[in-house]
Design a protein around this motif. Structure first.
Motif, PDB file in Angstrom:
ATOM      1  N   THR A   1       5.193 -16.418   2.944  1.00  0.00           N
ATOM      2  CA  THR A   1       5.750 -16.788   1.643  1.00  0.00           C
ATOM      3  C   THR A   1       4.792 -17.726   0.918  1.00  0.00           C
ATOM      4  O   THR A   1       4.152 -18.577   1.536  1.00  0.00           O
TER       5      THR A   1
ATOM      6  N   ASP B   1       4.179 -13.262  -1.983  1.00  0.00           N
ATOM      7  CA  ASP B   1       4.675 -13.088  -0.618  1.00  0.00           C
ATOM      8  C   ASP B   1       4.092 -11.810  -0.023  1.00  0.00           C
ATOM      9  O   ASP B   1       3.623 -10.933  -0.752  1.00  0.00           O
TER      10      ASP B   1
ATOM     11  N   ARG C   1       3.115  -4.849   3.049  1.00  0.00           N
ATOM     12  CA  ARG C   1       3.869  -5.207   1.844  1.00  0.00           C
ATOM     13  C   ARG C   1       3.219  -6.459   1.261  1.00  0.00           C
ATOM     14  O   ARG C   1       2.942  -7.421   1.973  1.00  0.00           O
TER      15      ARG C   1
ATOM     16  N   ALA D   1       2.941  -8.772  -2.623  1.00  0.00           N
ATOM     17  CA  ALA D   1       3.344  -8.982  -4.019  1.00  0.00           C
ATOM     18  C   ALA D   1       4.454  -8.014  -4.415  1.00  0.00           C
ATOM     19  O   ALA D   1       4.420  -7.399  -5.475  1.00  0.00           O
ATOM     20  N   GLU D   2       5.437  -7.887  -3.534  1.00  0.00           N
ATOM     21  CA  GLU D   2       6.632  -7.055  -3.762  1.00  0.00           C
ATOM     22  C   GLU D   2       6.331  -5.563  -3.899  1.00  0.00           C
ATOM     23  O   GLU D   2       7.127  -4.816  -4.460  1.00  0.00           O
ATOM     24  N   GLU D   3       5.179  -5.120  -3.387  1.00  0.00           N
ATOM     25  CA  GLU D   3       4.790  -3.708  -3.446  1.00  0.00           C
ATOM     26  C   GLU D   3       4.315  -3.253  -2.073  1.00  0.00           C
ATOM     27  O   GLU D   3       3.786  -4.051  -1.306  1.00  0.00           O
TER      28      GLU D   3
END
Length: 150
Positions: free
Chosen positions: A57, A78, A103, A105-107
């Motif tokens: 995080t 994250d 995973r 940066a949320e991708e």
């Protein structure tokens, strides 16, 4: 002789502090010692699990500029994926800790080879991510939480 040292320092782009710094002692890190939560500052954490996965995080954005799709990146960075420890290549060297992100940066992502140095300073083991930021050489060091991290 002093003039020669000064020329070498200036031509290499290093500061005298970087050359003379004591970055710590080598550590042969075992997986059971890695498992748990490691923290840098108040918000940055990396949680290492026994199954070889991790969750990070608030990663330092400057360390991952090359992997970000938006510039400038907004928000908290994250990531998660798998970790591996390679034993020291020889006596006096540290283990190598490598992160591979699936995973980021949320991708979904496929980012491998992110290395953290494993060193001990005054008996405290740290995991250090080194990178070149906007202000030059930089790093983020994580230490293992002995109690619950905030």
């Amino acid at each position: 002789m002093l003039a020669l040292l000064a020329i070498l320092v200036l031509s290499s782009g290093c500061t005298l502090g970087e050359i003379l710094a004591d970055h710590g002692d080598a550590v042969d890190l075992q997986p059971e010692a890695l498992v748990g939560t490691w923290q840098s500052g108040h918000r940055r954490t990396i949680g290492f699990r026994e199954d070889g996965t991790f969750v990070a995080t608030d990663l330092p954005v400057e360390a991952f500029d090359d992997f970000l799709l938006t510039d400038p990146f907004q928000g908290r960075l994250d990531g998660s994926g798998r970790w591996t420890i390679t034993p020291p290549a020889k006596e006096g060297l540290s283990s190598a800790l490598t992160l591979s992100f699936d995973r980021f940066a949320e991708e979904p992502a496929s980012i491998g080879g992110v290395k953290l140095a494993v060193l001990a300073n005054h008996g405290v083991v740290s995991l250090t991510l080194s990178y070149v930021g906007n202000g030059g050489n930089s790093w983020t060091s994580y230490v293992k939480c002995t109690t619950d991290c905030p």
